[in-house]
Design an enzyme around this catalytic site. Sequence first.
Site, PDB file in Angstrom:
ATOM      1  N   MET A  27       0.829  -1.201   0.000  1.00  0.00           N
ATOM      2  CA  MET A  27       0.000   0.000   0.000  1.00  0.00           C
ATOM      3  C   MET A  27       0.868   1.258   0.000  1.00  0.00           C
ATOM      4  O   MET A  27       0.370   2.368   0.246  1.00  0.00           O
ATOM      5  CB  MET A  27      -0.950   0.014   1.196  1.00  0.00           C
ATOM      6  CG  MET A  27      -2.031  -1.046   1.109  1.00  0.00           C
ATOM      7  SD  MET A  27      -3.539  -0.644   2.051  1.00  0.00           S
ATOM      8  CE  MET A  27      -2.875  -0.397   3.692  1.00  0.00           C
ATOM      9  N   HIS A  34       9.479  -3.367   3.645  1.00  0.00           N
ATOM     10  CA  HIS A  34       9.026  -3.584   2.273  1.00  0.00           C
ATOM     11  C   HIS A  34      10.203  -3.884   1.349  1.00  0.00           C
ATOM     12  O   HIS A  34      10.122  -4.759   0.469  1.00  0.00           O
ATOM     13  CB  HIS A  34       8.308  -2.339   1.742  1.00  0.00           C
ATOM     14  CG  HIS A  34       7.020  -2.023   2.420  1.00  0.00           C
ATOM     15  ND1 HIS A  34       6.875  -0.952   3.286  1.00  0.00           N
ATOM     16  CD2 HIS A  34       5.800  -2.620   2.366  1.00  0.00           C
ATOM     17  CE1 HIS A  34       5.629  -0.911   3.720  1.00  0.00           C
ATOM     18  NE2 HIS A  34       4.958  -1.905   3.184  1.00  0.00           N
ATOM     19  N   GLN A  62     -10.455  -2.623   2.340  1.00  0.00           N
ATOM     20  CA  GLN A  62     -10.006  -3.233   3.584  1.00  0.00           C
ATOM     21  C   GLN A  62      -9.994  -2.269   4.766  1.00  0.00           C
ATOM     22  O   GLN A  62      -9.553  -2.630   5.857  1.00  0.00           O
ATOM     23  CB  GLN A  62      -8.619  -3.858   3.408  1.00  0.00           C
ATOM     24  CG  GLN A  62      -7.481  -2.875   3.203  1.00  0.00           C
ATOM     25  CD  GLN A  62      -6.225  -3.567   2.731  1.00  0.00           C
ATOM     26  OE1 GLN A  62      -6.166  -4.097   1.612  1.00  0.00           O
ATOM     27  NE2 GLN A  62      -5.207  -3.593   3.571  1.00  0.00           N
ATOM     28  N   LYS A 151       4.839 -10.255   9.503  1.00  0.00           N
ATOM     29  CA  LYS A 151       4.238  -9.404  10.533  1.00  0.00           C
ATOM     30  C   LYS A 151       2.716  -9.496  10.466  1.00  0.00           C
ATOM     31  O   LYS A 151       2.039  -9.514  11.493  1.00  0.00           O
ATOM     32  CB  LYS A 151       4.687  -7.957  10.381  1.00  0.00           C
ATOM     33  CG  LYS A 151       4.137  -7.041  11.485  1.00  0.00           C
ATOM     34  CD  LYS A 151       4.623  -5.618  11.346  1.00  0.00           C
ATOM     35  CE  LYS A 151       3.911  -4.902  10.225  1.00  0.00           C
ATOM     36  NZ  LYS A 151       2.473  -4.627  10.563  1.00  0.00           N
ATOM     37  N   LEU A 186       8.871  -3.102  11.971  1.00  0.00           N
ATOM     38  CA  LEU A 186       8.717  -1.985  11.054  1.00  0.00           C
ATOM     39  C   LEU A 186       7.314  -2.006  10.469  1.00  0.00           C
ATOM     40  O   LEU A 186       6.804  -3.047  10.060  1.00  0.00           O
ATOM     41  CB  LEU A 186       9.764  -2.058   9.944  1.00  0.00           C
ATOM     42  CG  LEU A 186      11.224  -1.972  10.382  1.00  0.00           C
ATOM     43  CD1 LEU A 186      12.136  -1.835   9.152  1.00  0.00           C
ATOM     44  CD2 LEU A 186      11.463  -0.802  11.334  1.00  0.00           C
ATOM     45  N   SER A 187       6.689  -0.837  10.417  1.00  0.00           N
ATOM     46  CA  SER A 187       5.328  -0.703   9.925  1.00  0.00           C
ATOM     47  C   SER A 187       5.125   0.702   9.396  1.00  0.00           C
ATOM     48  O   SER A 187       5.680   1.673   9.951  1.00  0.00           O
ATOM     49  CB  SER A 187       4.326  -0.979  11.048  1.00  0.00           C
ATOM     50  OG  SER A 187       3.009  -0.612  10.674  1.00  0.00           O
TER      51      SER A 187
END
Length: 291
Positions: A27, A34, A62, A151, A186-187
């Site tokens: 996204m 990523h 979503q 994750k 990580l996010s």
Amino acid sequence: MRVIHTIAELRAHLRAQPAAPVFVPTMGNLHDGHLALIHRARELAGTTGAPVVASIFVNRLQFGPNEDFDTYPRTMARDIELLTSAGCDVLFAPTEAELYPQPQGYKVVPPTELADILEGHFRPGFFTGVSTVVHKLFNLVQPQAAVFGKKDYQQLMIIRNMVTQMGLPIEIHGSDTLRADDGLALSSRNGYLSAQERSEAVQLITVLQGIREAVKAQRNDATLSLASVAQLEAQAMAALTAWGWKPDYVLVRRQRDLLPATDEDLVRGEPLVSLAAAKLGKTRLIDNLEL
């Protein structure tokens, strides 16, 4: 790297390639986690000439009505630079009108026993939105393989099961969670955290590590039981609450289906996973550790 915005151009370009692509759907608002998926895709492509294809699409389906669809960070220029440096060959970045030219009446609805627990319980319809867009992207890209991060443990399982049940000729690869030096997963949503919250965010992995160590110790001395697992879950929830979090769940489940373990499972050493979701301030974070 070639940046493509239309389905027609994507199909024409991929038809001309010597091998089916390896795919990484995202996204956007990319980070090192990523990019690790892109590097893994590059390894899988090897020397076959298969292109590595990433997608960036913030999927409205979503997001719940009170979630962050409108404010989700869009950082396309920076994302393009990062993907280029990571060795991505193609970025597919469609508009919403391109990917959903009509209201998406046909949807992929995963089984309730997996999709309505954990994340699905707190985010109704989330996995229908995920499954629908991923299936659609698979149809457009037609990859030989796709890479997803661990994750999002439940999401990875749902996608794997979808590919199996739909008979899609795609290998699904799970990539280990990439973490900051202090252990925080990580996010993209970490960017929502204030400086103070960021220093406290490590508490989420701390409670999961505590569960892992306790389960290991109890397995070693043969005291692991449903009662002790429930106690570990309750203690973790209480610790997060005491630290100012608003936890949705901290649970220990079977790795194979994310259902609660039975006494027999614990006796025979069934592989387990601890999963957590909690809000710190306004930011909701998730994490997991295999036990």
